[in-house]
Enzyme design. Structure first.
Site, PDB file in Angstrom:
ATOM      1  N   GLY A  55      51.338  50.689  92.207  1.00  0.00           N
ATOM      2  CA  GLY A  55      50.243  51.341  92.931  1.00  0.00           C
ATOM      3  C   GLY A  55      48.873  50.828  92.518  1.00  0.00           C
ATOM      4  O   GLY A  55      48.621  50.589  91.331  1.00  0.00           O
ATOM      5  N   GLY A 112      52.669  59.776  96.257  1.00  0.00           N
ATOM      6  CA  GLY A 112      52.215  58.421  95.903  1.00  0.00           C
ATOM      7  C   GLY A 112      53.413  57.532  95.604  1.00  0.00           C
ATOM      8  O   GLY A 112      53.536  56.416  96.126  1.00  0.00           O
ATOM      9  N   HIS A 113      54.330  58.051  94.771  1.00  0.00           N
ATOM     10  CA  HIS A 113      55.558  57.303  94.461  1.00  0.00           C
ATOM     11  C   HIS A 113      56.367  57.079  95.745  1.00  0.00           C
ATOM     12  O   HIS A 113      56.906  56.001  95.973  1.00  0.00           O
ATOM     13  CB  HIS A 113      56.438  58.083  93.468  1.00  0.00           C
ATOM     14  N   VAL A 120      47.528  57.070  97.367  1.00  0.00           N
ATOM     15  CA  VAL A 120      47.767  58.256  98.196  1.00  0.00           C
ATOM     16  C   VAL A 120      46.979  59.421  97.586  1.00  0.00           C
ATOM     17  O   VAL A 120      47.018  59.641  96.365  1.00  0.00           O
ATOM     18  CB  VAL A 120      49.272  58.593  98.269  1.00  0.00           C
ATOM     19  N   SER A 157      48.602  62.406  91.181  1.00  0.00           N
ATOM     20  CA  SER A 157      49.002  61.957  89.848  1.00  0.00           C
ATOM     21  C   SER A 157      49.911  63.021  89.247  1.00  0.00           C
ATOM     22  O   SER A 157      49.706  64.214  89.462  1.00  0.00           O
ATOM     23  CB  SER A 157      47.768  61.794  88.958  1.00  0.00           C
ATOM     24  N   LYS A 205      46.490  52.678  92.412  1.00  0.00           N
ATOM     25  CA  LYS A 205      45.965  53.789  91.611  1.00  0.00           C
ATOM     26  C   LYS A 205      45.720  53.348  90.164  1.00  0.00           C
ATOM     27  O   LYS A 205      44.723  53.705  89.554  1.00  0.00           O
ATOM     28  CB  LYS A 205      46.961  54.952  91.676  1.00  0.00           C
ATOM     29  N   ASP A 206      46.676  52.573  89.605  1.00  0.00           N
ATOM     30  CA  ASP A 206      46.535  52.061  88.239  1.00  0.00           C
ATOM     31  C   ASP A 206      46.083  50.604  88.325  1.00  0.00           C
ATOM     32  O   ASP A 206      46.862  49.681  88.090  1.00  0.00           O
ATOM     33  CB  ASP A 206      47.860  52.189  87.493  1.00  0.00           C
ATOM     34  N   GLN A 216      46.491  48.286  85.275  1.00  0.00           N
ATOM     35  CA  GLN A 216      47.922  48.024  85.052  1.00  0.00           C
ATOM     36  C   GLN A 216      48.415  46.945  86.035  1.00  0.00           C
ATOM     37  O   GLN A 216      49.124  46.020  85.665  1.00  0.00           O
ATOM     38  CB  GLN A 216      48.696  49.319  85.253  1.00  0.00           C
ATOM     39  N   ARG A 220      49.842  63.912  86.394  1.00  0.00           N
ATOM     40  CA  ARG A 220      49.052  64.676  85.419  1.00  0.00           C
ATOM     41  C   ARG A 220      48.169  65.734  86.084  1.00  0.00           C
ATOM     42  O   ARG A 220      47.597  66.568  85.394  1.00  0.00           O
ATOM     43  CB  ARG A 220      48.200  63.736  84.573  1.00  0.00           C
TER      44      ARG A 220
HETATM   45  P1  AMP Z   1      53.761  56.604  87.098  1.00  0.00           P
HETATM   46  O1  AMP Z   1      54.994  57.387  87.395  1.00  0.00           O
HETATM   47  O2  AMP Z   1      52.533  57.422  86.951  1.00  0.00           O
HETATM   48  O3  AMP Z   1      53.971  55.621  85.966  1.00  0.00           O
HETATM   49  O4  AMP Z   1      53.482  55.708  88.381  1.00  0.00           O
HETATM   50  C1  AMP Z   1      54.478  54.889  88.928  1.00  0.00           C
HETATM   51  C2  AMP Z   1      53.854  54.048  90.004  1.00  0.00           C
HETATM   52  O5  AMP Z   1      53.300  54.886  91.014  1.00  0.00           O
HETATM   53  C3  AMP Z   1      52.715  53.152  89.504  1.00  0.00           C
HETATM   54  O6  AMP Z   1      52.818  51.873  90.110  1.00  0.00           O
HETATM   55  C4  AMP Z   1      51.485  53.896  89.962  1.00  0.00           C
HETATM   56  O7  AMP Z   1      50.368  53.054  90.172  1.00  0.00           O
HETATM   57  C5  AMP Z   1      51.966  54.481  91.268  1.00  0.00           C
HETATM   58  N1  AMP Z   1      51.147  55.633  91.668  1.00  0.00           N
HETATM   59  C6  AMP Z   1      50.772  56.682  90.908  1.00  0.00           C
HETATM   60  N2  AMP Z   1      49.972  57.519  91.602  1.00  0.00           N
HETATM   61  C7  AMP Z   1      49.846  56.988  92.847  1.00  0.00           C
HETATM   62  C8  AMP Z   1      49.144  57.381  94.027  1.00  0.00           C
HETATM   63  N3  AMP Z   1      48.409  58.482  94.086  1.00  0.00           N
HETATM   64  N4  AMP Z   1      49.253  56.586  95.129  1.00  0.00           N
HETATM   65  C9  AMP Z   1      50.005  55.453  95.102  1.00  0.00           C
HETATM   66  N5  AMP Z   1      50.698  55.032  94.015  1.00  0.00           N
HETATM   67  C10 AMP Z   1      50.612  55.791  92.904  1.00  0.00           C
END
Ligand code: AMP
Length: 284
Positions: free
Chosen positions: A147, A36-37, A176, A185, A149-150, A153, A187
């Site tokens: 993303g 996703g990242h 993704v 995720s 996804k959030d 946010q 998590r």
């Molecule tokens: P995080 O590391 O969880 O704070 O996420 C960093 C960025 O990656 C944020 O903009 C999230 O929305 C995005 N993100 C997390 N999971 C996914 C995913 N499955 N698909 C696309 N972007 C994602």
């Protein structure tokens, strides 16, 4: 690829790149990098000349009793993945660099943060908007990628950028998913095998909702009732919220339209997962 920990150093480096005419992209992350990242990094690389990925597990966005201490950290693996995704630089500051002892300034977006995740995580968005503002001030990017996804946010950050007349352009990357539909995720690695299996119900229920909306159902309660029924059919699932809201305002809608977002937060054991889908509209 450069790895930088100090604010002054990254500032200096990015200033130099900008002076050379480079367009700067920023992808904020908390590490534990997954596909996703990677998709967000690739999007930033397509749109800009110099891409900074921040890796910072931000303590101010975790509430008491949340998983700040056990949040997955794997800097070496992250570095390799971010490098091969095409980024030019990692900014991974220590907590003391971002929040020195005398730190006392926070950014709050008011209405948008009250519902959904804000209800069960009251301090969360204040921490997010504060750290994102700091990252924008440090890197001064032309674009920043977040993303879908959030979804809350994203709406909160867009509102902050708009309200505070920030010049950065916010770009959205679509969600993704694993092959079985579970949104990637950091998590997900907390889930047991059985919880992981049951968690696939989230995407199944979102798809069912999307089909209902596409077939002409306009009553939110009709869709919400079905989604609730499908999710509670899994014994490990405990619903935090299931709501249909306007995707920008994050407030409940009375009739489904192409700006309606179905957002869910569900516990599987000790792990809280979120997912969402835009009903009748464009996802991504
Ligand atoms: P995080 O590391 O969880 O704070 O996420 C960093 C960025 O990656 C944020 O903009 C999230 O929305 C995005 N993100 C997390 N999971 C996914 C995913 N499955 N698909 C696309 N972007 C994602």
């Amino acid at each position: 690829m450069e790895v930088i920990k100090e604010i002054e150093k990254i500032r200096h480096l990015v200033e130099k790149k900008r002076a050379e005419g480079a367009k700067i992209g920023l992808v904020p992350t908390m590490g534990a990098i997954h596909e996703g990242h990677v998709s967000l990094i690739k999007l930033a690389c397509e749109m800009t000349d110099y891409v900074v990925v921040s890796v910072f597990v931000n303590p101010t966005q975790f509430g008491p009793g949340e998983d700040f201490k056990k949040y997955p950290r794997n800097p070496e693996k992250d570095m390799r993945t971010i490098d091969s995704a095409g980024a030019h630089c990692i900014f991974s500051p220590e907590i003391s660099e971002m929040y020195p002892g005398e730190y006392s300034t926070y950014i709050t977006v008011e209405e948008l943060t009250k519902g959904l995740c804000g209800r069960s995580r009251p301090e969360h968005f204040r921490g997010v908007t504060t750290v994102v503002t700091k990252l924008f001030n440090i890197v001064d990017p032309h674009i920043a990628v977040f993303g879908q996804k959030d979804a809350q946010q994203l709406a909160v950050i867009r509102k902050m950028v708009d309200d505070l007349n920030m010049t950065v352009k916010i770009v959205t990357g679509s969600i993704v998913r694993a092959q079985d539909g579970l949104a990637l995720s950091s998590r997900n690695m907390y889930l047991s095998g059985e919880e992981r299996k049951q968690a696939t119900v989230l995407y199944r229920s979102l798809c069912m909702a999307s089909e209902m909306a596409a077939s002409g159902v306009t009553e939110p309660e009709e869709i919400l009732g079905k989604v609730r029924e499908v999710i509670t059919g899994q014994d490990a699932a405990k619903i935090d919220y299931i709501e249909i809201v306007d995707k920008d305002r994050m407030t409940p809608v009375t009739k489904i339209s192409d700006s309606s977002l179905l957002a869910v937060a569900v516990w599987f054991g000790k792990t809280r997962l979120i997912d969402n889908i835009i009903l009748n509209g464009k996802n991504g």
